[in-house]
Design a protein around this motif. Structure first.
Motif, mmCIF file in Angstrom:
data_model
loop_
_atom_site.group_PDB
_atom_site.id
_atom_site.type_symbol
_atom_site.label_atom_id
_atom_site.label_comp_id
_atom_site.label_asym_id
_atom_site.label_seq_id
_atom_site.Cartn_x
_atom_site.Cartn_y
_atom_site.Cartn_z
ATOM 1 N N SER A 122 -32.576 76.591 64.147
ATOM 2 C CA SER A 122 -33.452 77.549 63.710
ATOM 3 C C SER A 122 -32.592 77.755 62.372
ATOM 4 N N LYS A 125 -29.542 81.314 58.335
ATOM 5 C CA LYS A 125 -28.260 81.060 57.409
ATOM 6 C C LYS A 125 -27.509 82.260 57.709
ATOM 7 N N THR A 126 -26.032 81.801 58.188
ATOM 8 C CA THR A 126 -24.863 82.861 58.258
ATOM 9 C C THR A 126 -24.763 83.331 57.152
ATOM 10 N N LYS A 133 -26.986 86.494 63.165
ATOM 11 C CA LYS A 133 -27.723 85.438 62.972
ATOM 12 C C LYS A 133 -27.972 84.664 63.905
ATOM 13 N N PRO A 135 -27.559 81.300 64.210
ATOM 14 C CA PRO A 135 -25.747 80.154 64.434
ATOM 15 C C PRO A 135 -24.530 81.027 65.070
ATOM 16 N N TYR A 136 -24.504 82.166 63.680
ATOM 17 C CA TYR A 136 -23.635 82.859 64.772
ATOM 18 C C TYR A 136 -23.263 83.521 66.575
ATOM 19 N N CYS A 138 -24.722 81.640 68.433
ATOM 20 C CA CYS A 138 -25.084 80.507 69.926
ATOM 21 C C CYS A 138 -23.454 80.150 70.059
ATOM 22 N N GLU A 139 -23.149 79.890 68.793
ATOM 23 C CA GLU A 139 -21.073 79.779 68.356
ATOM 24 C C GLU A 139 -20.859 80.336 69.735
ATOM 25 N N THR A 144 -25.442 75.225 71.026
ATOM 26 C CA THR A 144 -25.886 74.263 70.135
ATOM 27 C C THR A 144 -26.698 74.515 69.384
ATOM 28 N N CYS A 145 -26.190 74.671 67.790
ATOM 29 C CA CYS A 145 -27.473 75.242 67.695
ATOM 30 C C CYS A 145 -27.655 74.438 65.856
ATOM 31 N N MET A 146 -28.742 73.802 65.543
ATOM 32 C CA MET A 146 -28.842 72.982 64.168
ATOM 33 C C MET A 146 -30.157 73.611 63.550
ATOM 34 N N ASP A 147 -30.094 73.264 61.908
ATOM 35 C CA ASP A 147 -31.111 73.747 61.289
ATOM 36 C C ASP A 147 -32.339 72.517 61.271
#
Length: 159
Positions: A122, A125-126, A133, A135-136, A138-139, A144-147
């Motif tokens: 995705s 951004k957080t 968002k 990434p938040y 997912c954490e 696992t999440c990445m751009d």
């Protein structure tokens, strides 16, 4: 073998990479789709149709030829996805953000990532509204999440 699920903003961002200028990038993407290691979901397809007809047309063609979009209701783990969607209700701001949207793929992407141990890709951004968002969340859900840059680096792609 790692699997990746793409968010709407990644499919839109990929439009910046014209296939005539970046053919090897698109060859890699198509190869991963053909192998089943990269995909997205129907909710993402619906989000794209609300945003940009030209990009939707490109991804509809890719879907027709290679099957990039999956219907979660046809998946054997559909019941487990639904359980995770209920768990996501603990993220009040995340949940409230999507309530006003006609189509919202974010919780489904995270549910698939959690159930199938798939990496969510995705562009979110957080920095602004971090708790709603991808990434938040997912954490917090141990997904696992990445751009897009992280995805390309992870796969050791260079041009």
């Amino acid at each position: 073998m790692d699997l990746f699920i793409f968010d709407t903003n990644i499919l839109i961002d990929l439009d910046k990479y014209n296939p005539k200028i970046f053919p090897s990038l698109w060859d890699e993407i198509i190869s991963m789709i053909e192998k089943g290691t990269l995909f997205s979901i129907n909710e993402v397809e619906r989000e794209i149709s609300k945003k940009d007809d030209r990009i939707k047309k490109r991804w509809d063609e890719i879907d027709k030829n290679y099957g990039v979009f999956r219907d979660l209701s046809d998946c054997p783990n559909f019941d487990r996805y639904c359980e995770i969607l209920q768990e996501l209700e603990q993220f009040t701001e995340f949940q409230n953000h999507g309530i006003n949207k006609e189509v919202w793929a974010d919780p489904y992407l995270i549910a698939v990532g959690k159930v199938e141990d798939i990496i969510v890709v995705s562009g979110e951004k957080t920095t602004h509204h971090p708790t709603r968002k991808i990434p938040y969340v997912c954490e917090r859900m141990n997904v696992t999440c990445m751009d897009l840059d992280g995805f390309m680096i992870y796969n050791k792609w260079q041009w």
